[in-house]
Enzyme design. Sequence first.
Site, PDB file in Angstrom:
ATOM      1  N   SER A  12       0.842  -1.194   0.000  1.00  0.00           N
ATOM      2  CA  SER A  12       0.000   0.000   0.000  1.00  0.00           C
ATOM      3  C   SER A  12       0.875   1.241   0.000  1.00  0.00           C
ATOM      4  O   SER A  12       1.606   1.500   0.969  1.00  0.00           O
ATOM      5  CB  SER A  12      -0.900   0.010   1.239  1.00  0.00           C
ATOM      6  OG  SER A  12      -1.442   1.308   1.398  1.00  0.00           O
ATOM      7  N   HIS A  37      -1.482  -1.540  -4.043  1.00  0.00           N
ATOM      8  CA  HIS A  37      -2.709  -1.111  -3.352  1.00  0.00           C
ATOM      9  C   HIS A  37      -2.705   0.411  -3.237  1.00  0.00           C
ATOM     10  O   HIS A  37      -1.761   1.003  -2.701  1.00  0.00           O
ATOM     11  CB  HIS A  37      -2.752  -1.778  -1.982  1.00  0.00           C
ATOM     12  CG  HIS A  37      -4.030  -1.588  -1.244  1.00  0.00           C
ATOM     13  ND1 HIS A  37      -5.161  -2.351  -1.477  1.00  0.00           N
ATOM     14  CD2 HIS A  37      -4.364  -0.722  -0.262  1.00  0.00           C
ATOM     15  CE1 HIS A  37      -6.133  -1.965  -0.676  1.00  0.00           C
ATOM     16  NE2 HIS A  37      -5.677  -0.964   0.083  1.00  0.00           N
ATOM     17  N   ASP A  39      -4.832   3.594  -1.886  1.00  0.00           N
ATOM     18  CA  ASP A  39      -5.901   3.992  -0.968  1.00  0.00           C
ATOM     19  C   ASP A  39      -6.371   5.404  -1.279  1.00  0.00           C
ATOM     20  O   ASP A  39      -5.621   6.361  -1.085  1.00  0.00           O
ATOM     21  CB  ASP A  39      -5.367   3.963   0.473  1.00  0.00           C
ATOM     22  CG  ASP A  39      -5.112   2.553   0.958  1.00  0.00           C
ATOM     23  OD1 ASP A  39      -6.062   1.754   0.980  1.00  0.00           O
ATOM     24  OD2 ASP A  39      -3.956   2.257   1.328  1.00  0.00           O
ATOM     25  N   MET A  41      -8.900   8.349  -0.246  1.00  0.00           N
ATOM     26  CA  MET A  41      -9.711   8.774   0.918  1.00  0.00           C
ATOM     27  C   MET A  41     -10.280  10.158   0.670  1.00  0.00           C
ATOM     28  O   MET A  41      -9.562  11.044   0.190  1.00  0.00           O
ATOM     29  CB  MET A  41      -8.842   8.816   2.168  1.00  0.00           C
ATOM     30  CG  MET A  41      -8.125   7.520   2.466  1.00  0.00           C
ATOM     31  SD  MET A  41      -7.135   7.699   3.952  1.00  0.00           S
ATOM     32  CE  MET A  41      -6.379   6.072   4.034  1.00  0.00           C
ATOM     33  N   HIS A  70      -8.473   1.044  -3.738  1.00  0.00           N
ATOM     34  CA  HIS A  70      -9.367   0.910  -2.585  1.00  0.00           C
ATOM     35  C   HIS A  70     -10.017   2.267  -2.334  1.00  0.00           C
ATOM     36  O   HIS A  70      -9.372   3.187  -1.838  1.00  0.00           O
ATOM     37  CB  HIS A  70      -8.522   0.443  -1.391  1.00  0.00           C
ATOM     38  CG  HIS A  70      -9.273   0.328  -0.103  1.00  0.00           C
ATOM     39  ND1 HIS A  70      -8.632   0.162   1.115  1.00  0.00           N
ATOM     40  CD2 HIS A  70     -10.592   0.344   0.191  1.00  0.00           C
ATOM     41  CE1 HIS A  70      -9.526   0.087   2.074  1.00  0.00           C
ATOM     42  NE2 HIS A  70     -10.730   0.212   1.550  1.00  0.00           N
ATOM     43  N   MET A  72     -12.094   4.649  -0.404  1.00  0.00           N
ATOM     44  CA  MET A  72     -12.728   4.971   0.885  1.00  0.00           C
ATOM     45  C   MET A  72     -13.425   6.308   0.690  1.00  0.00           C
ATOM     46  O   MET A  72     -13.030   7.332   1.267  1.00  0.00           O
ATOM     47  CB  MET A  72     -11.653   5.014   1.983  1.00  0.00           C
ATOM     48  CG  MET A  72     -11.191   3.617   2.366  1.00  0.00           C
ATOM     49  SD  MET A  72      -9.636   3.614   3.273  1.00  0.00           S
ATOM     50  CE  MET A  72      -8.496   3.567   1.905  1.00  0.00           C
ATOM     51  N   MET A 141     -11.522  -5.519   6.113  1.00  0.00           N
ATOM     52  CA  MET A 141     -10.691  -4.519   6.796  1.00  0.00           C
ATOM     53  C   MET A 141     -10.354  -5.032   8.199  1.00  0.00           C
ATOM     54  O   MET A 141     -11.255  -5.387   8.965  1.00  0.00           O
ATOM     55  CB  MET A 141     -11.438  -3.185   6.920  1.00  0.00           C
ATOM     56  CG  MET A 141     -11.596  -2.413   5.624  1.00  0.00           C
ATOM     57  SD  MET A 141     -10.050  -2.023   4.769  1.00  0.00           S
ATOM     58  CE  MET A 141      -9.148  -1.088   6.009  1.00  0.00           C
ATOM     59  N   ASP A 179      -6.655  -6.116   4.894  1.00  0.00           N
ATOM     60  CA  ASP A 179      -5.985  -4.803   4.854  1.00  0.00           C
ATOM     61  C   ASP A 179      -5.975  -4.188   6.239  1.00  0.00           C
ATOM     62  O   ASP A 179      -7.034  -3.895   6.815  1.00  0.00           O
ATOM     63  CB  ASP A 179      -6.773  -3.916   3.868  1.00  0.00           C
ATOM     64  CG  ASP A 179      -6.157  -2.538   3.666  1.00  0.00           C
ATOM     65  OD1 ASP A 179      -5.073  -2.271   4.208  1.00  0.00           O
ATOM     66  OD2 ASP A 179      -6.795  -1.737   2.946  1.00  0.00           O
TER      67      ASP A 179
HETATM   68  C1  DX5 Z   1      -6.114   1.979   5.810  1.00  0.00           C
HETATM   69  C2  DX5 Z   1      -5.746   1.580   4.411  1.00  0.00           C
HETATM   70  C3  DX5 Z   1      -4.625   0.614   4.332  1.00  0.00           C
HETATM   71  C4  DX5 Z   1      -3.316   1.069   4.910  1.00  0.00           C
HETATM   72  C5  DX5 Z   1      -2.732  -0.123   5.583  1.00  0.00           C
HETATM   73  O1  DX5 Z   1      -7.321   2.616   5.826  1.00  0.00           O
HETATM   74  O2  DX5 Z   1      -6.848   0.984   3.742  1.00  0.00           O
HETATM   75  O3  DX5 Z   1      -4.440   0.104   3.003  1.00  0.00           O
HETATM   76  O4  DX5 Z   1      -2.404   1.572   3.970  1.00  0.00           O
HETATM   77  O5  DX5 Z   1      -1.624   0.261   6.300  1.00  0.00           O
HETATM   78  P1  DX5 Z   1      -0.865  -0.724   7.294  1.00  0.00           P
HETATM   79  O6  DX5 Z   1      -0.446  -1.940   6.495  1.00  0.00           O
HETATM   80  O7  DX5 Z   1       0.267   0.095   7.773  1.00  0.00           O
HETATM   81  O8  DX5 Z   1      -1.838  -1.110   8.384  1.00  0.00           O
HETATM   82 ZN    ZN Z   2      -6.485  -0.033   1.783  1.00  0.00          ZN
END
Ligand code: DX5
Ligand code: ZN
Length: 224
Positions: A12, A37, A39, A41, A70, A72, A141, A179
Amino acid sequence: MTERKNYHLAPSILSADFTQLGNQIHSVEEAGADYLHIDVMDGCFVPSISYGMPLIKSIRKCTDMVFDVHLMIEEPDRYLEDFRDCGADLITVHAEACRHLDRTLGHIRDLGLKAGVALNPATPVSVLTHVLPMCDMVLIMSVNPGFGGQDYIPYATEKIRELLGILNARGLNADIEVDGGVNTSRVPMLLSAGANVLVAGSAVFKGDAEKNARDLLAAMEACI
Ligand code: DX5
Ligand code: ZN
């Protein structure tokens, strides 16, 4: 008979050093990771804001890795086509963020992409009962989404096991991604519960990303 699944490490980039992003991506690709990956947000579905289309479009030029996006974000339908156009291969939406999840999954597949659904820790697997055949991947999650570097929530393992049982009983073959809080010591537990796509942010990008990704892949290999 359910097919044997393929295993993937999905570093990620949320935890990457953005001043070195291209190099960091090459490091994990060199180590053998085949998913990346990403993310996204929106500061609404989750408290934080990360990055979006311009970044994805830019890094699309430096790698052929599978872009595992991903989302969010609230009501992701508004942007699915944009994410496809900037290089997503697989789009995962949150069940909690979609008013019409069936329509959204259909929309992603109509765009020619793989469709995933993510479940927050508190959301039961049963919300997916009717849409599971439309899911290429389910993302369990194992932290509350929004930040990297959080601690793994132990009951996520039971959810992975439950999901695998349901998929097997129904002859479905969706990938199971996990994740949040993934590190080498948790790999055996996650794989034996049924996960086959492991996201890792801080466990990869804090320190030597190539070595960390190799270690995670070796830990996965040892369990297969
Ligand atoms: C959190 C993200 C993850 C994040 C995971 O909301 O969806 O993908 O990057 O980070 P680690 O592996 O550090 O928990
Ligand atoms: Zn993620």
